[in-house]
Write an enzyme that holds these catalytic residues in place. Structure first.
Site, PDB file in Angstrom:
ATOM      1  N   LYS A  19       0.881  -1.275  -0.149  1.00  0.00           N
ATOM      2  CA  LYS A  19       0.131   0.007   0.152  1.00  0.00           C
ATOM      3  C   LYS A  19       0.820   1.293  -0.130  1.00  0.00           C
ATOM      4  CE  LYS A  19      -2.892   0.965   3.736  1.00  0.00           C
ATOM      5  NZ  LYS A  19      -2.826   2.174   4.288  1.00  0.00           N
ATOM      6  N   SER A  20       1.720   1.204   1.027  1.00  0.00           N
ATOM      7  CA  SER A  20       2.650   2.365   0.989  1.00  0.00           C
ATOM      8  C   SER A  20       3.323   2.878  -0.299  1.00  0.00           C
ATOM      9  CB  SER A  20       3.786   2.248   1.807  1.00  0.00           C
ATOM     10  OG  SER A  20       3.231   2.186   3.422  1.00  0.00           O
ATOM     11  N   ARG A 119      -8.518  12.417  12.524  1.00  0.00           N
ATOM     12  CA  ARG A 119      -7.101  11.696  12.674  1.00  0.00           C
ATOM     13  C   ARG A 119      -6.353  13.206  12.764  1.00  0.00           C
ATOM     14  NH1 ARG A 119      -5.483   7.069   9.043  1.00  0.00           N
ATOM     15  NH2 ARG A 119      -3.817   6.899  10.389  1.00  0.00           N
ATOM     16  N   GLN A 166       4.708   9.377   7.193  1.00  0.00           N
ATOM     17  CA  GLN A 166       3.958   9.999   6.706  1.00  0.00           C
ATOM     18  C   GLN A 166       4.175  11.677   6.960  1.00  0.00           C
ATOM     19  OE1 GLN A 166      -0.174   8.905   7.953  1.00  0.00           O
ATOM     20  NE2 GLN A 166       0.007   6.964   6.698  1.00  0.00           N
ATOM     21  N   ASP A 302       1.770  -1.206  11.954  1.00  0.00           N
ATOM     22  CA  ASP A 302       0.533  -1.637  11.258  1.00  0.00           C
ATOM     23  C   ASP A 302      -0.005  -3.260  11.570  1.00  0.00           C
ATOM     24  OD1 ASP A 302      -0.144   0.835  10.259  1.00  0.00           O
ATOM     25  OD2 ASP A 302       0.792   0.311   8.429  1.00  0.00           O
ATOM     26  N   LYS A 329      -4.533   5.581  14.940  1.00  0.00           N
ATOM     27  CA  LYS A 329      -5.016   5.060  13.520  1.00  0.00           C
ATOM     28  C   LYS A 329      -6.222   5.113  12.891  1.00  0.00           C
ATOM     29  CE  LYS A 329      -0.615   4.065  12.922  1.00  0.00           C
ATOM     30  NZ  LYS A 329       0.229   4.717  11.898  1.00  0.00           N
ATOM     31  N   ARG A 333      -6.492   1.818  17.998  1.00  0.00           N
ATOM     32  CA  ARG A 333      -6.234   0.157  18.063  1.00  0.00           C
ATOM     33  C   ARG A 333      -6.282  -0.527  19.214  1.00  0.00           C
ATOM     34  NH1 ARG A 333      -3.125   0.189  12.169  1.00  0.00           N
ATOM     35  NH2 ARG A 333      -5.155   0.590  10.718  1.00  0.00           N
ATOM     36  N   ARG A 375      -7.474  -3.184   9.561  1.00  0.00           N
ATOM     37  CA  ARG A 375      -6.415  -3.939   9.799  1.00  0.00           C
ATOM     38  C   ARG A 375      -7.126  -4.772  11.340  1.00  0.00           C
ATOM     39  NH1 ARG A 375      -2.639  -3.818   6.688  1.00  0.00           N
ATOM     40  NH2 ARG A 375      -1.997  -1.700   5.780  1.00  0.00           N
TER      41      ARG A 375
HETATM   42  C1  S3P Z   1       2.411   4.663   6.235  1.00  0.00           C
HETATM   43  C2  S3P Z   1       3.113   4.838   7.564  1.00  0.00           C
HETATM   44  C3  S3P Z   1       2.467   4.609   8.855  1.00  0.00           C
HETATM   45  C4  S3P Z   1       1.323   3.477   8.583  1.00  0.00           C
HETATM   46  C5  S3P Z   1       0.607   3.500   7.455  1.00  0.00           C
HETATM   47  C6  S3P Z   1       1.142   4.008   6.244  1.00  0.00           C
HETATM   48  C7  S3P Z   1       2.965   5.271   5.023  1.00  0.00           C
HETATM   49  O1  S3P Z   1       1.808   5.682   9.488  1.00  0.00           O
HETATM   50  O2  S3P Z   1       0.799   3.196  10.025  1.00  0.00           O
HETATM   51  O3  S3P Z   1      -0.305   2.617   7.433  1.00  0.00           O
HETATM   52  O4  S3P Z   1       2.780   4.849   3.849  1.00  0.00           O
HETATM   53  O5  S3P Z   1       3.950   6.288   5.262  1.00  0.00           O
HETATM   54  P1  S3P Z   1       2.463   6.898  10.378  1.00  0.00           P
HETATM   55  O6  S3P Z   1       3.396   7.571   9.448  1.00  0.00           O
HETATM   56  O7  S3P Z   1       1.388   7.723  10.620  1.00  0.00           O
HETATM   57  O8  S3P Z   1       3.200   6.149  11.355  1.00  0.00           O
END
Ligand code: S3P
Length: 415
Positions: A19-20, A119, A166, A302, A329, A333, A375
């Site tokens: 996904k990332s 969020r 992020q 995650d 999240k 969670r 999740r």
């Molecule tokens: C992600 C970073 C993580 C992760 C999210 C995807 C990303 O979040 O939990 O599912 O793609 O950069 P955080 O940056 O808030 O830790």
């Protein structure tokens, strides 16, 4: 969704795309000159939200048989969107795109679903404002909807209070539109897909310890991207294969980037470029409790809901701490996992920054509320494989956020 007890798991599975990495391939491809071809792109709802945001800013993105083609228009090629950008449920889309929008010469607004509107966005508004960006939370609560009036930005060295990829990515992307070298230092290294992929697209990005730096105004060029399987999606099958007796399953093509492999700890950085991947052979094992804390937390953030379920089935005590990020999240969670596992008969206590689980108690099926968190739903589907009574998951279809084929893949392995 109703999940029934499984006798064993066997067979092999190709894990869907990360996904990332899928998000980033669309974003950086849009800002590159020429075409980016993405193979094994994750067609989950979150990544489709990213596609639609960039389409609304004039980028031509084609979804052809099994491949995505992004016809990028260069760093300064985005057009002002004529409507609000809808990020859906996706925190990654919201936070990364904000870094890009802060440096444009137009005004934009973005919003998303009920979860996204709760969020925390101050974590990106703070560094972006320090760079001179004009970004406001329309309801004044530090959350989306956001209004961003693009500006020429100033380079900063941001000391992030949270280990968040992020936040880091947001600042680095804004740094491309700034007047000098932008640096981000985080307390613990978070996933580094942005650094790896921006470098591959041609940006001058360097990393030293927990500091990443980027030079402004890079020329990015369209690339071929093969997205590895998502280790966060593999985690459910790793857990299921370990927990369900007499199982042996092969998980193919799993991304094992060291900033994501906390759940495995099998791989260390070797200086190679690109994303290392692996096939994982998982066999039933008798698990025991452990402590999960400190620098490993961002590498498995995650996977913690799945680890909580594993802990409930393992003998002895598992302590999860330093994971207060779980509270912000897609759902809280810590609270949601604790409540639902208690309904199944588990001995689990929530703490401010984690959970304490005394495992090995017999668990029974129950009605579980996913709180629309993908999740959470997937973690309890695995738990259901081990329960005598059927376990039912309310709003179980939310798995489409990151893994639309999850239940059919799970059933394909179960007897
Ligand atoms: C992600 C970073 C993580 C992760 C999210 C995807 C990303 O979040 O939990 O599912 O793609 O950069 P955080 O940056 O808030 O830790």
């Amino acid at each position: 969704m109703e999940i029934k007890k499984a006798k064993k798991l066997s067979g092999s599975l190709a894990i869907p795309g990360d996904k990332s990495i899928s998000h980033r391939a669309i974003m950086f491809g849009s800002l590159a000159e020429g075409t980016t071809r993405i193979t094994n792109f994750l067609e989950g709802a979150d990544c489709l939200s990213t596609i639609s945001c960039f389409q609304k800013m004039g980028i031509d993105i084609e979804n052809t048989s099994g491949e995505i083609l992004v016809h990028g228009k260069g760093l300064h090629g985005l057009c002002a969107p004529t409507e609000t950008l809808d990020v859906g449920n996706s925190g990654t889309t919201t936070r990364l795109i904000s870094g890009i929008l802060a440096g444009q010469d137009f005004v934009s607004e973005l919003t998303g679903d009920a979860s996204i509107q709760k969020r925390p966005m101050k974590r990106i508004m703070t560094p972006l404002s320090q760079m001179g960006a004009d970004i406001i939370s329309i309801n004044g609560n530090g959350c989306a909807p956001l209004k961003i009036s693009g500006k020429k930005l100033h380079a900063i060295h941001y000391n992030s209070p949270v280990a968040s990829a992020q936040v880091k990515s947001c600042v680095l992307l804004a740094g491309m539109y700034s007047d000098g070298i932008t640096r981000v230092t985080e307390p613990v290294l978070s996933r580094n897909h942005t650094e790896i992929m921006l470098h591959y697209f041609g940006a001058d990005v360097t990393s030293e310890g927990t500091t990443a730096s980027i030079k402004p105004d890079p020329s990015l060029y369209g690339r071929e991207i093969l997205v590895p399987g998502d280790i966060s999606s593999a985690a459910y099958f790793i857990a299921a294969g370990l927990l369900v007796p007499n199982s042996e399953i092969l998980l193919k093509n799993v991304g094992i980037n060291p900033t994501r492999d906390g759940i495995l700890r099998v791989c260390k950085a070797m200086g190679a470029e690109g994303e290392p991947t692996a096939d994982l052979l998982i066999r039933s094992s008798s698990l025991h409790g452990t402590t999960v804390e400190g620098a490993i937390i961002p590498t498995l953030i995650d996977e913690l809901p799945m680890i909580a379920v594993m802990a409930a089935f393992a003998e002895g005590t598992t302590v999860i701490r330093d994971a207060q990020e779980l509270r912000v999240k897609e759902s809280d969670r810590i609270q949601v996992m604790t409540e639902n596992l208690q309904k199944m008969g588990a001995d689990i206590q929530a703490t401010e920054d984690g959970m304490i689980i005394h495992g090995g108690k017999p668990l029974h099926g129950a009605e579980i509320d996913s709180h629309l968190d993908h999740r959470v739903a997937m973690s309890f589907a695995v738990a259901g494989l081990l329960c005598e009574r059927t376990l039912s998951i309310k709003n179980g279809e939310c798995v489409n956020i990151s893994y639309p084929e999850f239940y059919s893949d799970l059933y394909s392995l179960a007897e």
